[in-house]
Design an enzyme around this catalytic site. Structure first.
Site, short mmCIF file in Angstrom:
data_model
loop_
_atom_site.label_atom_id
_atom_site.label_comp_id
_atom_site.label_asym_id
_atom_site.label_seq_id
_atom_site.Cartn_x
_atom_site.Cartn_y
_atom_site.Cartn_z
N SER A 66 0.82 -1.21 0.00
CA SER A 66 0.00 0.00 0.00
C SER A 66 0.85 1.26 0.00
O SER A 66 2.03 1.25 0.34
CB SER A 66 -0.90 0.02 1.24
OG SER A 66 -1.58 -1.20 1.36
N1 SAH Z 1 -0.81 -5.09 4.03
C1 SAH Z 1 -0.03 -5.37 2.83
C2 SAH Z 1 -0.70 -4.95 1.54
C3 SAH Z 1 -1.99 -5.65 1.31
S1 SAH Z 1 -2.24 -6.28 -0.31
C4 SAH Z 1 1.35 -4.78 2.91
O1 SAH Z 1 1.67 -4.09 3.90
O2 SAH Z 1 2.15 -5.04 2.00
C5 SAH Z 1 -3.63 -7.30 0.14
C6 SAH Z 1 -3.25 -8.70 0.48
O3 SAH Z 1 -4.41 -9.35 0.95
C7 SAH Z 1 -2.74 -9.49 -0.71
O4 SAH Z 1 -1.47 -10.00 -0.45
C8 SAH Z 1 -3.78 -10.61 -0.86
O5 SAH Z 1 -3.23 -11.85 -1.26
C9 SAH Z 1 -4.32 -10.70 0.55
N2 SAH Z 1 -5.64 -11.31 0.67
C10 SAH Z 1 -6.74 -11.17 -0.10
N3 SAH Z 1 -7.76 -11.93 0.35
C11 SAH Z 1 -7.29 -12.59 1.45
C12 SAH Z 1 -7.84 -13.53 2.37
N4 SAH Z 1 -9.10 -13.98 2.26
N5 SAH Z 1 -7.07 -13.99 3.38
C13 SAH Z 1 -5.78 -13.58 3.50
N6 SAH Z 1 -5.20 -12.69 2.68
C14 SAH Z 1 -5.94 -12.20 1.67
#
Ligand code: SAH
Length: 222
Positions: A66
């Site tokens: 992000s």
């Molecule tokens: N917080 C992260 C950025 C988030 S990107 C950082 O600091 O880099 C969003 C992430 O959520 C992605 O890696 C995606 O794979 C994950 N995601 C999406 N759906 C999910 C779920 N049901 N359970 C766990 N992770 C999930």
């Protein structure tokens, strides 16, 4: 950091802190946590020199780290204290989890892509030496019932609605911050507080996150 890992120059760090402040991030603990966390450590080689810019960047498995000002706004709205047990859904690179680790007692972070979880764990434990973070590969849409209830929950992937399962795992007096809305559109960042009288919602700002998907991803394991 490993030898040769490029951290920001004083000027780059100062510019990012300025960008955060202009976006309403004024909490000193949050600004300090961001300043202390080398974002380059969470990025692929080709993006490391852009680590201190206030922009989202690509990470493995087609996901994104992000934008720092969004990380700042969400972290500030969450209001984690050193007594808090926090759940993050969507570890991604692990950058947000590392920042939460500096503010809370214990952080559990759940990611559906095994390679991302493994890489994030490596950076957080081996490079940053943060020992209060546990990263799991699981479907975070189901929360983490075995560790519930949580004082704070942060979701960093967009759901169409506030997931009821996660609300159930939030302690009374707890706070959840998450983006809500259609994934191909702009979403709204929400802060939900669970009080004795029910749920209190406040809208923070428009954002754009990758979708919260169901199940663990079927990545090719190397
Ligand atoms: N917080 C992260 C950025 C988030 S990107 C950082 O600091 O880099 C969003 C992430 O959520 C992605 O890696 C995606 O794979 C994950 N995601 C999406 N759906 C999910 C779920 N049901 N359970 C766990 N992770 C999930």
């Amino acid at each position: 950091m490993t030898a040769g890992e490029r951290d920001g120059t004083a000027e780059e760090v100062m510019q990012l802190i300025f960008a955060l402040r202009s976006n309403g991030v004024t909490d000193k603990r949050v600004l300090d946590a961001i300043e202390k966390t080398p974002r380059a450590a969470f990025l692929d080689r080709s993006f490391k020199d852009r680590a201190w810019e206030d922009i989202p960047l690509p990470i493995a498995c087609g996901q994104t780290i992000s934008q720092p000002s969004v990380v700042g706004q969400m972290t500030q709205a969450l209001g984690a204290t050193p007594r808090c047990k926090v759940l993050e859904v969507g570890t991604g690179s692990g950058y947000q989890a590392a920042i939460l680790a500096r503010l809370a007692r214990r952080v559990y972070s759940v990611e559906r892509h095994r390679p991302l979880a493994r890489q994030a764990r490596e950076v957080i434990e081996r490079k940053l030496h943060l020992s209060n973070v546990s990263i799991m590969t699981a479907d975070g849409a189901l929360g983490l019932p075995e560790q519930a209830p949580f004082d704070r929950i942060m979701v960093t992937a967009a759901a169409e609605d506030v997931p009821a399962i996660l609300l159930e795992q939030l302690r009374e007096g707890g706070v959840m911050v998450l983006p809500v809305g259609q994934t191909d559109d702009v979403q709204q960042l929400l802060r939900v507080e669970k009080t004795a009288d029910g749920l209190q919602y406040s809208e923070l700002s428009p954002v754009r996150f990758v979708p919260l998907l169901e199940g663990v991803a079927a990545d090719v394991v190397d």
